[in-house]
Design a protein around this motif. Structure first.
Motif, PDB file in Angstrom:
ATOM      1  N   SER A  64       0.829  -1.204   0.000  1.00 53.94           N
ATOM      2  CA  SER A  64       0.000   0.000   0.000  1.00 53.94           C
ATOM      3  C   SER A  64       0.864   1.256   0.000  1.00 53.94           C
ATOM      4  O   SER A  64       0.569   2.244  -0.694  1.00 53.94           O
ATOM      5  CB  SER A  64      -0.925   0.002   1.228  1.00 53.94           C
ATOM      6  OG  SER A  64      -1.688   1.183   1.287  1.00 53.94           O
ATOM      7  N   SER A 153      -6.709   3.697  -3.020  1.00 52.09           N
ATOM      8  CA  SER A 153      -5.707   4.726  -2.735  1.00 52.09           C
ATOM      9  C   SER A 153      -5.735   5.809  -3.809  1.00 52.09           C
ATOM     10  O   SER A 153      -5.558   6.997  -3.500  1.00 52.09           O
ATOM     11  CB  SER A 153      -4.308   4.103  -2.668  1.00 52.09           C
ATOM     12  OG  SER A 153      -4.187   3.231  -1.573  1.00 52.09           O
ATOM     13  N   THR A 184      -2.786   4.770   5.509  1.00 49.00           N
ATOM     14  CA  THR A 184      -2.124   3.455   5.495  1.00 49.00           C
ATOM     15  C   THR A 184      -1.972   2.910   6.910  1.00 49.00           C
ATOM     16  O   THR A 184      -2.312   1.751   7.188  1.00 49.00           O
ATOM     17  CB  THR A 184      -0.740   3.559   4.822  1.00 49.00           C
ATOM     18  OG1 THR A 184      -0.903   4.075   3.505  1.00 49.00           O
ATOM     19  CG2 THR A 184      -0.069   2.187   4.748  1.00 49.00           C
TER      20      THR A 184
END
Length: 294
Positions: A64, A153, A184
């Motif tokens: 991520s 994202s 995150t």
């Protein structure tokens, strides 16, 4: 020299103050996507063996961060040199989320529950006797979670970019970096806690305190229900996020539901996401069948 140094510190403090304010505004706007991200990723990383849950969460969290390292400068570059491309890329991401959600629904429709349970049991038996299969399962889970995280994202980054569109470049960069780190850490910290609820329950069940043992039993009872609920919420979130992206990309549909209350708007966005997902999942299934016949 000293006065120049203090002026520099004052400028830095001013930028940080602006970033803090803008980050608070952007956090409110992206809170809904954060909830979807949490549900989807908790669902994606479930199913691995207990001792590998946290390593898988950590691997997805690192993926991520890499996603955001790619997305933040890309979004900044696009906003400067090719802003016209941002919307089409968001639409593609929205369609993909709808497609993934529809695939899960179609799988449940096309495979009876008893057959699915039997297949799941056979799959688990195979995993227990095959270390290679366990490693492959982990890799598949990680890849799927990182792929889903990339799309969510991207939406978080674009929403944040929109909220700081009128700000100077340092404030834009600072806000995007701050939001990326907060999202995150927040999402994967919560995911790590969720997937270890059952372990916490087992640990409490072994205590001598009656209250602790009862609390442990409650956690053990709650854990599978929570994961099942997150699985359902995660699938619904795919339609909600994907449909929301498409709704804002299609002004005629957005204006059609703009005057309705929030519940009707959410239902309309999910309905649109479901229809688009089913169409693309059906086309994909037909294409696979046609190719297999050839």
């Amino acid at each position: 020299m000293a006065s120049s140094f203090f002026l520099l510190l004052d400028d830095i403090a001013s930028v940080l103050d602006d970033v803090a304010i803008l980050t608070k505004v952007a956090s409110k706007k992206t809170a809904g996507v954060l909830g979807d991200d949490l549900a989807l990723n908790a669902q994606q990383v479930s199913g691995v063996t207990a001792d590998r849950e946290l390593p898988v969460v950590w691997a997805v969290a690192k993926g991520s961060l890499i996603n955001k390292v790619i997305l933040v400068p890309t979004a900044l570059a696009l906003s400067v040199w090719a802003p016209v491309l941002i919307q089409p890329l968001l639409i593609l991401g929205g369609v993909f989320l709808c497609f993934e959600g529809a695939e899960k629904i179609l799988h449940m429709w096309l495979h009876p529950l008893e057959k699915t349970k039997q297949h799941h049991k056979e799959h688990l038996d195979h995993l227990r006797t095959s270390p290679e299969a366990l490693i492959q399962l982990e890799k598949d889970k990680i890849r799927g979670a990182i792929r889903t995280d990339f799309i969510l994202s991207a939406e978080i980054v674009v929403i944040t970019l929109g909220s700081v569109a009128e700000s100077a470049l340092p404030q834009k960069i600072g806000t995007l970096v701050a939001i990326s780190l907060i999202m995150t850490i927040g999402v994967y910290g919560l995911v790590a806690g969720i997937v270890k609820i059952d372990d916490a329950g087992l640990a409490l069940r072994q205590q001598t305190s009656t209250l602790a043992r009862k609390l442990g039993a409650g956690l053990l009872l709650t854990a599978p229900l929570l994961m099942k609920a997150l699985s359902i919420i995660g699938t619904a979130a795919m339609f909600m996020v994907g449909g929301g992206i498409l709704t804002h990309a299609w002004p005629w549909f957005h204006h059609l539901i703009a005057e309705a209350n929030i519940f009707i708007q959410v239902a309309a966005e999910m309905g649109l996401g479901f229809v688009v997902g089913i169409i693309f999942a059906g086309l994909f299934t037909l294409a696979k069948k046609a190719r297999s016949r050839k």
